[in-house]
Design a protein around this motif. Structure first.
Motif, PDB file in Angstrom:
ATOM      1  N   LEU A 297    -118.257 -63.503 102.086  1.00  0.00           N
ATOM      2  CA  LEU A 297    -118.573 -62.270 102.262  1.00  0.00           C
ATOM      3  C   LEU A 297    -120.160 -62.346 102.801  1.00  0.00           C
ATOM      4  O   LEU A 297    -120.798 -62.933 102.438  1.00  0.00           O
ATOM      5  N   PRO A 298    -120.576 -61.229 103.490  1.00  0.00           N
ATOM      6  CA  PRO A 298    -121.880 -60.978 103.806  1.00  0.00           C
ATOM      7  C   PRO A 298    -123.008 -60.761 102.860  1.00  0.00           C
ATOM      8  O   PRO A 298    -122.168 -60.310 101.874  1.00  0.00           O
ATOM      9  N   ALA A 299    -124.090 -61.255 102.833  1.00  0.00           N
ATOM     10  CA  ALA A 299    -124.923 -61.269 101.887  1.00  0.00           C
ATOM     11  C   ALA A 299    -125.327 -59.859 101.686  1.00  0.00           C
ATOM     12  O   ALA A 299    -125.126 -59.129 100.369  1.00  0.00           O
ATOM     13  N   SER A 300    -125.309 -59.012 102.606  1.00  0.00           N
ATOM     14  CA  SER A 300    -125.548 -57.526 102.592  1.00  0.00           C
ATOM     15  C   SER A 300    -124.520 -56.706 102.378  1.00  0.00           C
ATOM     16  O   SER A 300    -123.386 -56.967 103.180  1.00  0.00           O
ATOM     17  N   ARG A 301    -124.547 -55.829 101.289  1.00  0.00           N
ATOM     18  CA  ARG A 301    -123.245 -54.909 101.216  1.00  0.00           C
ATOM     19  C   ARG A 301    -123.501 -53.707 101.971  1.00  0.00           C
ATOM     20  O   ARG A 301    -122.803 -52.657 101.421  1.00  0.00           O
ATOM     21  N   ASN A 302    -124.441 -53.577 102.714  1.00  0.00           N
ATOM     22  CA  ASN A 302    -124.875 -52.174 103.416  1.00  0.00           C
ATOM     23  C   ASN A 302    -123.647 -51.915 104.221  1.00  0.00           C
ATOM     24  O   ASN A 302    -122.667 -52.599 104.840  1.00  0.00           O
ATOM     25  N   LEU A 303    -123.373 -50.522 104.531  1.00  0.00           N
ATOM     26  CA  LEU A 303    -122.465 -49.992 105.782  1.00  0.00           C
ATOM     27  C   LEU A 303    -122.939 -50.723 107.011  1.00  0.00           C
ATOM     28  O   LEU A 303    -124.094 -50.913 107.474  1.00  0.00           O
ATOM     29  N   SER A 304    -121.773 -50.970 107.642  1.00  0.00           N
ATOM     30  CA  SER A 304    -121.868 -51.831 108.943  1.00  0.00           C
ATOM     31  C   SER A 304    -122.882 -50.737 109.981  1.00  0.00           C
ATOM     32  O   SER A 304    -122.571 -49.312 109.696  1.00  0.00           O
ATOM     33  N   PRO A 305    -123.446 -51.347 110.699  1.00  0.00           N
ATOM     34  CA  PRO A 305    -124.776 -50.373 111.491  1.00  0.00           C
ATOM     35  C   PRO A 305    -124.157 -49.115 112.275  1.00  0.00           C
ATOM     36  O   PRO A 305    -124.624 -48.180 112.667  1.00  0.00           O
ATOM     37  N   HIS A 306    -122.822 -49.485 112.775  1.00  0.00           N
ATOM     38  CA  HIS A 306    -122.149 -48.199 113.519  1.00  0.00           C
ATOM     39  C   HIS A 306    -121.562 -47.131 112.752  1.00  0.00           C
ATOM     40  O   HIS A 306    -120.883 -46.462 113.481  1.00  0.00           O
ATOM     41  N   LEU A 307    -121.518 -47.260 111.484  1.00  0.00           N
ATOM     42  CA  LEU A 307    -120.817 -46.288 110.678  1.00  0.00           C
ATOM     43  C   LEU A 307    -121.862 -45.577 109.707  1.00  0.00           C
ATOM     44  O   LEU A 307    -122.849 -45.901 109.523  1.00  0.00           O
ATOM     45  N   THR A 308    -121.565 -44.526 109.355  1.00  0.00           N
ATOM     46  CA  THR A 308    -122.277 -43.440 108.548  1.00  0.00           C
ATOM     47  C   THR A 308    -121.284 -43.263 107.368  1.00  0.00           C
ATOM     48  O   THR A 308    -119.997 -43.290 107.226  1.00  0.00           O
ATOM     49  N   LYS A 309    -121.931 -42.786 106.119  1.00  0.00           N
ATOM     50  CA  LYS A 309    -121.275 -42.180 105.170  1.00  0.00           C
ATOM     51  C   LYS A 309    -120.236 -41.235 105.136  1.00  0.00           C
ATOM     52  O   LYS A 309    -119.135 -41.016 104.713  1.00  0.00           O
ATOM     53  N   GLU A 310    -120.721 -40.411 106.224  1.00  0.00           N
ATOM     54  CA  GLU A 310    -119.759 -38.951 106.638  1.00  0.00           C
ATOM     55  C   GLU A 310    -118.323 -39.785 107.035  1.00  0.00           C
ATOM     56  O   GLU A 310    -117.363 -39.380 106.983  1.00  0.00           O
ATOM     57  N   VAL A 311    -118.779 -40.670 108.243  1.00  0.00           N
ATOM     58  CA  VAL A 311    -117.600 -41.079 108.807  1.00  0.00           C
ATOM     59  C   VAL A 311    -116.646 -41.737 107.728  1.00  0.00           C
ATOM     60  O   VAL A 311    -115.423 -41.667 107.882  1.00  0.00           O
ATOM     61  N   VAL A 312    -117.033 -42.585 106.970  1.00  0.00           N
ATOM     62  CA  VAL A 312    -116.026 -43.248 105.787  1.00  0.00           C
ATOM     63  C   VAL A 312    -115.270 -42.093 104.871  1.00  0.00           C
ATOM     64  O   VAL A 312    -114.300 -42.574 104.843  1.00  0.00           O
ATOM     65  N   VAL A 313    -116.244 -41.149 104.620  1.00  0.00           N
ATOM     66  CA  VAL A 313    -115.376 -40.148 103.959  1.00  0.00           C
ATOM     67  C   VAL A 313    -114.318 -39.504 104.732  1.00  0.00           C
ATOM     68  O   VAL A 313    -113.256 -39.175 104.376  1.00  0.00           O
ATOM     69  N   GLU A 314    -114.572 -39.190 106.038  1.00  0.00           N
ATOM     70  CA  GLU A 314    -113.656 -38.557 106.910  1.00  0.00           C
ATOM     71  C   GLU A 314    -112.761 -39.472 107.161  1.00  0.00           C
ATOM     72  O   GLU A 314    -111.268 -38.991 107.397  1.00  0.00           O
ATOM     73  N   MET A 315    -112.702 -40.596 107.175  1.00  0.00           N
ATOM     74  CA  MET A 315    -111.565 -41.563 107.298  1.00  0.00           C
ATOM     75  C   MET A 315    -110.665 -41.742 106.197  1.00  0.00           C
ATOM     76  O   MET A 315    -109.750 -42.249 106.172  1.00  0.00           O
ATOM     77  N   GLN A 316    -111.236 -41.505 105.049  1.00  0.00           N
ATOM     78  CA  GLN A 316    -110.394 -41.493 103.709  1.00  0.00           C
ATOM     79  C   GLN A 316    -109.531 -40.171 103.559  1.00  0.00           C
ATOM     80  O   GLN A 316    -108.573 -40.262 102.841  1.00  0.00           O
ATOM     81  N   GLN A 317    -110.120 -39.259 104.304  1.00  0.00           N
ATOM     82  CA  GLN A 317    -109.135 -37.705 103.846  1.00  0.00           C
ATOM     83  C   GLN A 317    -107.827 -38.001 104.314  1.00  0.00           C
ATOM     84  O   GLN A 317    -107.612 -38.469 105.257  1.00  0.00           O
ATOM     85  N   GLY A 318    -106.816 -37.329 103.650  1.00  0.00           N
ATOM     86  CA  GLY A 318    -105.544 -37.522 103.817  1.00  0.00           C
ATOM     87  C   GLY A 318    -104.657 -38.504 103.359  1.00  0.00           C
ATOM     88  O   GLY A 318    -103.547 -38.684 103.363  1.00  0.00           O
ATOM     89  N   PHE A 319    -105.518 -39.711 102.726  1.00  0.00           N
ATOM     90  CA  PHE A 319    -104.821 -40.662 101.850  1.00  0.00           C
ATOM     91  C   PHE A 319    -105.228 -40.635 100.518  1.00  0.00           C
ATOM     92  O   PHE A 319    -106.272 -40.517 100.024  1.00  0.00           O
ATOM     93  N   ASN A 320    -104.217 -41.026  99.697  1.00  0.00           N
ATOM     94  CA  ASN A 320    -104.232 -41.267  98.260  1.00  0.00           C
ATOM     95  C   ASN A 320    -104.832 -42.609  97.948  1.00  0.00           C
ATOM     96  O   ASN A 320    -104.052 -43.683  98.027  1.00  0.00           O
ATOM     97  N   LEU A 321    -105.924 -42.943  97.945  1.00  0.00           N
ATOM     98  CA  LEU A 321    -106.705 -44.147  97.807  1.00  0.00           C
ATOM     99  C   LEU A 321    -106.396 -44.706  96.322  1.00  0.00           C
ATOM    100  O   LEU A 321    -106.395 -45.988  96.503  1.00  0.00           O
ATOM    101  N   LYS A 322    -106.080 -43.990  95.273  1.00  0.00           N
ATOM    102  CA  LYS A 322    -105.914 -44.611  94.061  1.00  0.00           C
ATOM    103  C   LYS A 322    -104.409 -45.384  94.252  1.00  0.00           C
ATOM    104  O   LYS A 322    -104.227 -46.524  93.803  1.00  0.00           O
TER     105      LYS A 322
END
Ligand SMILES: Nc1nc2c(ncn2[C@@H]2O[C@H](COP(=O)(O)OP(=O)(O)OP(=O)(O)O)[C@@H](O)[C@H]2O)c(=O)[nH]1
Length: 448
Positions: A297-322
């Motif tokens: 795995l990469p050393a850094s656990r930061n979000l990939s540079p082309h993504l934002t937290k808002e995008v991550v949240v938006e992509m999760q909506q509509g799915f039951n992640l648990k």
């Protein structure tokens, strides 16, 4: 991946421009896009440009990652990658079914045919229920039928996943790269229609390693074959490569290929080792169905540079992640894995840039003459709804934002941490920007 039926006859276009166009049609027409990743190199199979197109397209388009070929990596490594990837996109662990009957065979239903079907664990699919449940729940939440695009670099298993979901060999599968040339629709049920796509075109600016593994066509030129093998071998533990192929020590890629050709009896006239065939064998191994290797795995656990937290949240909506996490755990428990010690440690070069705009491509054509197409396939077996629906294509242009040029990952720091307890062979990687340009690589320099 080779598609059957009329679609190939009608749309048999070999240019990379056509590939780009078809890929964009699939993305544009999809409600959900599945980006398929080879579990052995998850980051190397992600394309930031395509991810950006999807996440910035508006219109509630979703992107899921399917981590395929999980049977080829150690369980510990798989669990780390699932944990890492789910912070960016919902991720499904998957192992495709390896032996499915043709639709034509299934129609025959001869008792002896069924008796011959391989029901061994190795041929089974895992993750199917999890992925279907995710898609079906999304359908219900949207209260409409959905189209699901399947995208990815060559040989990651796009066709195998569609076949596994359909439980029939609707698309041909094999180690040859880039046979799929156009969009094709496959109905899974009344609500879900999968859209198959040609592979993403890797940009020429990628590292030699990324080009070796992710180029759309099989490499034929002998010099380029040696370069590709060189790029792969220098990103692995040399000791493990020697052990896996049962070879003595070697000084460079040509010597490695000579030894490999001799070992496998690949000889030309006069007993000359056929290093080209040996190189092709290695490339098939590295993108195909057998060799176990895993990347750290990469050393850094930061979000990939082309993504934002808002995008991550938006992509999760509509799915039951648990539920997804629980279902992934069930998949993980069911699959048989190689053990850590026998799996080759591999140093990924990080995200692979793709060329998604036709106007960025030179007027070149894919060298597909050597690929046996399936155009002679019996169309009479293709008379169901699937084979007639690929022409339903949305022709709108997609606005592409291209801010991203992800830097290569420096994984040196994480290597030590992650291999603690793994007892890897001694190795040291040097992943600075110039590494891949170095054709005259000396193995003795980088491997202790
Ligand atoms: N071990 C293993 N091999 C797999 C799995 N999925 C696919 N493969 C193998 O990987 C190779 C490529 O699979 P395909 O389904 O043809 O890949 P693709 O992405 O459609 O390939 P392209 O047509 O080149 O884009 C084949 O040899 C498959 O048998 C998997 O889950 N496990």
């Amino acid at each position: 991946m080779k598609l059957k039926g009329k679609s190939n006859k009608l749309l048999n276009k070999n240019s990379k421009k056509s590939f780009c166009g078809e890929l964009k049609k699939v993305v544009e027409a999809s409600d959900i896009v599945l980006q398929v990743l080879d579990a052995r190199d998850p980051l190397g199979c992600r394309c930031p440009q395509v991810e950006q197109i999807i996440t910035q397209s508006g219109g509630n388009k979703k992107l899921l990652l399917v981590l395929n070929k999980i049977d080829l990596v150690p369980r510990e490594n798989l669990e780390k990658w699932l944990h890492y990837l789910k912070n960016e996109f919902p991720t499904v662990a998957f192992k495709s079914s390896m032996q499915l009957k043709d639709r034509s065979m299934q129609e025959k239903k001869h008792p002896k045919e069924s008796a011959r079907v391989d029901l061994s664990r190795g041929s089974m699919c895992f993750g199917r229920e999890c992925l279907l449940k995710l898609l079906q729940e999304y359908c219900r939440s949207q209260d409409k039928a959905i189209q699901v695009g399947v995208i990815g670099f060559p040989n990651v298993g796009k066709s195998s996943i569609i076949n596994s979901l359909k439980e029939v060999r609707a698309c041909d599968v094999g180690p040859v790269r880039g046979i799929t040339k156009c969009m094709q629709a496959i109905h899974i049920d009344k609500q879900i229609r999968m859209l198959d796509s040609p592979s993403i075109i890797a940009a020429p600016s990628n590292s030699a390693l990324a080009l070796a593994l992710r180029s759309t066509t099989d490499i034929e030129d002998s010099g380029k074959l040696v370069d590709a093998v060189n790029a792969i071998v220098k990103h692995c533990s040399k000791q493990q490569i020697m052990l896996y192929y049962n070879l003595p020590d070697f000084r460079n890629s040509v010597e490695f290929l000579t030894l490999l050709a001799q070992k496998r009896g690949m000889l030309k006239k006069g007993g000359v080792p056929d290093t080209e065939s040996a190189a092709k064998l290695l490339l098939y191994d590295w993108t195909g169905a057998k060799v176990s290797y895993h990347s750290l795995l990469p050393a850094s656990r930061n979000l990939s540079p082309h993504l934002t937290k808002e995008v991550v949240v938006e992509m999760q909506q509509g799915f039951n992640l648990k539920d997804l996490e629980k279902d992934n755990m069930d998949t993980i428990k069911a699959v048989k894995y190689p053990n850590l010690a026998s799996s080759i440690i591999f140093q990924s070069s990080g995200l692979t840039n793709g060329t998604v705009e036709e106007n960025e491509l030179a007027e070149e054509t894919l060298e597909l003459e050597n690929i046996e197409t399936n155009e002679e396939a019996d169309d009479s077996t293709e008379d169901d709804q699937d084979s007639n629906e690929e022409e339903e294509v949305v022709e709108e242009n997609i606005q592409t934002s291209r801010k991203t040029n992800p830097a290569k990952l420096n994984m040196d720091e994480s290597l030590e941490e992650q291999t603690a307890g793994e007892q890897p062979p001694t190795l040291s990687f040097n992943l600075d920007e110039t590494t891949d340009q170095d054709d005259a690589y000396d193995f003795n320099t980088d491997y202790v």
